[in-house]
Write a protein that holds these residues in place. Structure first.
Motif, PDB file in Angstrom:
ATOM      1  N   SER A 163      30.710  94.446   2.300  1.00 59.40           N
ATOM      2  CA  SER A 163      31.259  94.393   0.938  1.00 59.40           C
ATOM      3  C   SER A 163      32.296  95.454   0.625  1.00 59.40           C
ATOM      4  CB  SER A 163      30.107  94.504  -0.071  1.00 59.40           C
ATOM      5  OG  SER A 163      29.319  95.641   0.233  1.00 59.40           O
ATOM      6  N   GLY A 164      32.565  96.393   1.514  1.00 59.13           N
ATOM      7  CA  GLY A 164      33.578  97.417   1.244  1.00 59.13           C
ATOM      8  C   GLY A 164      34.974  96.899   1.552  1.00 59.13           C
ATOM      9  N   ALA A 165      35.964  97.777   1.448  1.00 51.43           N
ATOM     10  CA  ALA A 165      37.350  97.360   1.711  1.00 51.43           C
ATOM     11  C   ALA A 165      37.490  96.876   3.155  1.00 51.43           C
ATOM     12  CB  ALA A 165      38.305  98.524   1.438  1.00 51.43           C
ATOM     13  N   GLY A 167      34.860  96.185   5.347  1.00 52.72           N
ATOM     14  CA  GLY A 167      33.858  95.159   5.667  1.00 52.72           C
ATOM     15  C   GLY A 167      34.227  93.792   5.124  1.00 52.72           C
ATOM     16  N   GLY A 311      30.863 105.352  -2.909  1.00 50.17           N
ATOM     17  CA  GLY A 311      30.548 104.656  -1.659  1.00 50.17           C
ATOM     18  C   GLY A 311      29.956 103.276  -1.895  1.00 50.17           C
ATOM     19  N   LYS A 313      31.718 100.771  -3.864  1.00 53.94           N
ATOM     20  CA  LYS A 313      32.675  99.808  -4.433  1.00 53.94           C
ATOM     21  C   LYS A 313      32.651  98.502  -3.640  1.00 53.94           C
ATOM     22  CE  LYS A 313      36.779 101.779  -2.173  1.00 53.94           C
ATOM     23  NZ  LYS A 313      37.120 100.736  -1.232  1.00 53.94           N
TER      24      LYS A 313
HETATM   25  N1  NAP Z   1      38.816 104.031  11.905  1.00 54.07           N
HETATM   26  C1  NAP Z   1      39.695 103.957  10.911  1.00 54.07           C
HETATM   27  O1  NAP Z   1      40.920 104.077  11.101  1.00 54.07           O
HETATM   28  C2  NAP Z   1      39.195 103.700   9.511  1.00 54.07           C
HETATM   29  C3  NAP Z   1      40.031 103.039   8.597  1.00 54.07           C
HETATM   30  C4  NAP Z   1      39.537 102.770   7.327  1.00 54.07           C
HETATM   31  C5  NAP Z   1      38.265 103.198   6.965  1.00 54.07           C
HETATM   32  N2  NAP Z   1      37.510 103.870   7.878  1.00 54.07           N
HETATM   33  C6  NAP Z   1      36.141 104.329   7.522  1.00 54.07           C
HETATM   34  O2  NAP Z   1      35.358 103.164   7.332  1.00 54.07           O
HETATM   35  C7  NAP Z   1      34.359 103.431   6.351  1.00 54.07           C
HETATM   36  C8  NAP Z   1      34.374 102.310   5.317  1.00 54.07           C
HETATM   37  O3  NAP Z   1      35.578 102.333   4.628  1.00 54.07           O
HETATM   38  P1  NAP Z   1      35.788 101.400   3.340  1.00 54.07           P
HETATM   39  O4  NAP Z   1      37.125 101.715   2.839  1.00 54.07           O
HETATM   40  O5  NAP Z   1      35.445 100.012   3.631  1.00 54.07           O
HETATM   41  O6  NAP Z   1      34.669 102.023   2.362  1.00 54.07           O
HETATM   42  P2  NAP Z   1      34.190 101.488   0.952  1.00 54.07           P
HETATM   43  O7  NAP Z   1      35.052 100.380   0.476  1.00 54.07           O
HETATM   44  O8  NAP Z   1      34.006 102.662   0.076  1.00 54.07           O
HETATM   45  O9  NAP Z   1      32.714 100.905   1.314  1.00 54.07           O
HETATM   46  C9  NAP Z   1      31.843 100.679   0.263  1.00 54.07           C
HETATM   47  C10 NAP Z   1      30.840  99.617   0.659  1.00 54.07           C
HETATM   48  O10 NAP Z   1      29.994 100.074   1.720  1.00 54.07           O
HETATM   49  C11 NAP Z   1      28.745  99.426   1.559  1.00 54.07           C
HETATM   50  N3  NAP Z   1      27.693 100.219   2.217  1.00 54.07           N
HETATM   51  C12 NAP Z   1      27.437 101.533   2.088  1.00 54.07           C
HETATM   52  N4  NAP Z   1      26.397 101.894   2.886  1.00 54.07           N
HETATM   53  C13 NAP Z   1      25.995 100.762   3.525  1.00 54.07           C
HETATM   54  C14 NAP Z   1      24.975 100.470   4.494  1.00 54.07           C
HETATM   55  N5  NAP Z   1      24.156 101.427   4.950  1.00 54.07           N
HETATM   56  N6  NAP Z   1      24.879  99.209   4.955  1.00 54.07           N
HETATM   57  C15 NAP Z   1      25.704  98.232   4.508  1.00 54.07           C
HETATM   58  N7  NAP Z   1      26.671  98.441   3.581  1.00 54.07           N
HETATM   59  C16 NAP Z   1      26.805  99.695   3.103  1.00 54.07           C
HETATM   60  C17 NAP Z   1      28.549  99.357   0.064  1.00 54.07           C
HETATM   61  O11 NAP Z   1      27.778  98.217  -0.203  1.00 54.07           O
HETATM   62  P3  NAP Z   1      26.397  98.354  -0.999  1.00 54.07           P
HETATM   63  O12 NAP Z   1      26.709  98.956  -2.323  1.00 54.07           O
HETATM   64  O13 NAP Z   1      25.928  96.923  -1.052  1.00 54.07           O
HETATM   65  O14 NAP Z   1      25.525  99.244  -0.157  1.00 54.07           O
HETATM   66  C18 NAP Z   1      29.971  99.226  -0.492  1.00 54.07           C
HETATM   67  O15 NAP Z   1      30.290  97.909  -0.890  1.00 54.07           O
HETATM   68  C19 NAP Z   1      34.655 104.832   5.800  1.00 54.07           C
HETATM   69  O16 NAP Z   1      33.805 105.747   6.430  1.00 54.07           O
HETATM   70  C20 NAP Z   1      36.086 105.086   6.210  1.00 54.07           C
HETATM   71  O17 NAP Z   1      36.342 106.466   6.363  1.00 54.07           O
HETATM   72  C21 NAP Z   1      37.928 104.120   9.144  1.00 54.07           C
END
Ligand code: NAP
Length: 323
Positions: A163-165, A167, A311, A313
């Motif tokens: 559900s994140g950006a 995911g 965390g 959104k």
């Molecule tokens: N490697 C790269 O270049 C790269 C690029 C972009 C991002 N990233 C990393 O990827 C991660 C995610 O980024 P994002 O932008 O997608 O973050 P985000 O949008 O803030 O992710 C928020 C989502 O994560 C879900 N979540 C949190 N803990 C969870 C768990 N244990 N199991 C399942 N869902 C969970 C939440 O859902 P619920 O409320 O339902 O729990 C929420 O919808 C970050 O750590 C970021 O630093 C890495």
């Protein structure tokens, strides 16, 4: 022009709206009036100096030891070309564009200059400014990891955090590749993740995924919810564990293979023009849409950061810069 500055590391309260010189496009550059941008996990990580374990020293060396070296955050935007520099042939004033400055940032401003050859493209018909602004961060990360993970039609993929950006993009773009998708999320987001195309959704609060009987070709861990040792038990031979939220340990671990050809893949995502063009094309044909959790006014940038800090959104948090 005005821009939001993070002149020190800290909470959303460190952000200040300040006057800054309006940039002038050099040869090969375009000046864009920003209409919408996002606050994502990358922005909040830098603002808070909150890097994954083992990455703090590297992060501070790369991004600024005592304060962000680039104080204007913002990795993605949509807006209108206002002026072009000498020799610009790809864009004209008045065209609506979206862009992914990525690690260079600077999108939390009323105007930006961009290289015409960088990750910037014309917004396809039928895609609004807010959606265009939110296409690139999660979308490029998902495309990068689908590519690195060699995800193909018919393979099974477990997406941890649908559900994140990142995911939400991984579920949609993985499904488009023809993969069979199982995704985890919390109870309130089950319908959202199902609507993005997941075949099976699992509430991670009530089900321990490490105990699943099913085996997967790929595990895309978008939130750092698992480690490679656990992932190996759920992977088929030659399976790949995509440690998208990985830290130093995962980067080092990705250098060697596990048993039965199982591999971990980690590292920064690509920031490529071809990828953002592909994301625009998919948005125009309604095959990919970043969910937008909330749209904030320009004056409420700190509140948008506070939401990203939770965390929790759903998809993207957009900030409307101009109408
Ligand atoms: N490697 C790269 O270049 C790269 C690029 C972009 C991002 N990233 C990393 O990827 C991660 C995610 O980024 P994002 O932008 O997608 O973050 P985000 O949008 O803030 O992710 C928020 C989502 O994560 C879900 N979540 C949190 N803990 C969870 C768990 N244990 N199991 C399942 N869902 C969970 C939440 O859902 P619920 O409320 O339902 O729990 C929420 O919808 C970050 O750590 C970021 O630093 C890495």
């Amino acid at each position: 022009m005005k821009a939001w500055f993070a002149r020190r590391y800290g909470g959303p309260e460190v952000l200040r709206l300040e006057e800054a010189p309006k940039p002038v496009p050099k040869p090969g550059e375009i000046l864009v009036k920003v209409h919408a941008t996002t606050v994502n996990s990358g922005d909040r990580r830098i603002r808070a100096c909150d890097f994954p374990p083992g990455m703090k020293t590297l992060g501070r060396l790369a991004l600024g030891w005592n304060r962000p070296r680039q104080p204007i955050l913002g990795t993605e935007l949509a807006g209108v070309v206002e002026a072009i520099g000498q020799g610009v042939t790809k864009f004209s004033p008045g065209e609506a564009v979206y862009a992914f400055p990525g690690g260079k940032m600077g999108a939390h401003a009323e105007y930006v200059v961009l290289k015409q050859d960088g990750p910037v493209a014309v917004i396809p018909q039928g895609v609004d400014m807010q959606t265009a602004a939110a296409l690139c961060f999660g979308g490029s990360t998902a495309l990068t990891y689908l590519r690195r993970g060699g995800v193909e039609a018919g393979q099974s993929m477990l997406v941890l955090g649908g559900s994140g950006a990142v995911g939400s993009a991984m579920v949609q773009l993985g499904k488009l590749k023809g993969a069979e998708i199982t995704a985890t999320t919390s109870a309130g987001n089950l319908d959202l993740v199902r609507s993005l195309g997941a075949d099976t959704v699992i509430d991670y609060h009530s089900t321990d995924v490490s105990g699943l009987a099913e085996r997967f070709d790929v595990i895309a861990d978008t939130v750092g919810a698992m480690d490679f040792a656990t992932a190996q038990k759920l992977l088929r031979p030659n399976g790949r564990y995509l440690a998208i939220a990985g830290a130093m340990k995962e980067m080092l671990g990705s250098l060697r293979k596990g048993p039965e050809g199982k591999r971990m893949i980690a590292g920064p995502a690509d920031e490529r023009l071809e990828d953002i063009v592909e994301l625009g094309r998919l948005a125009a044909s309604a095959h990919y849409r970043p969910p937008i959790d909330q749209i904030y006014d320009w004056a409420d940038m700190p509140a948008a950061h506070a939401q990203a800090d939770t965390g929790r959104k759903r998809g993207s948090v957009v900030v409307q810069v101009a109408q």
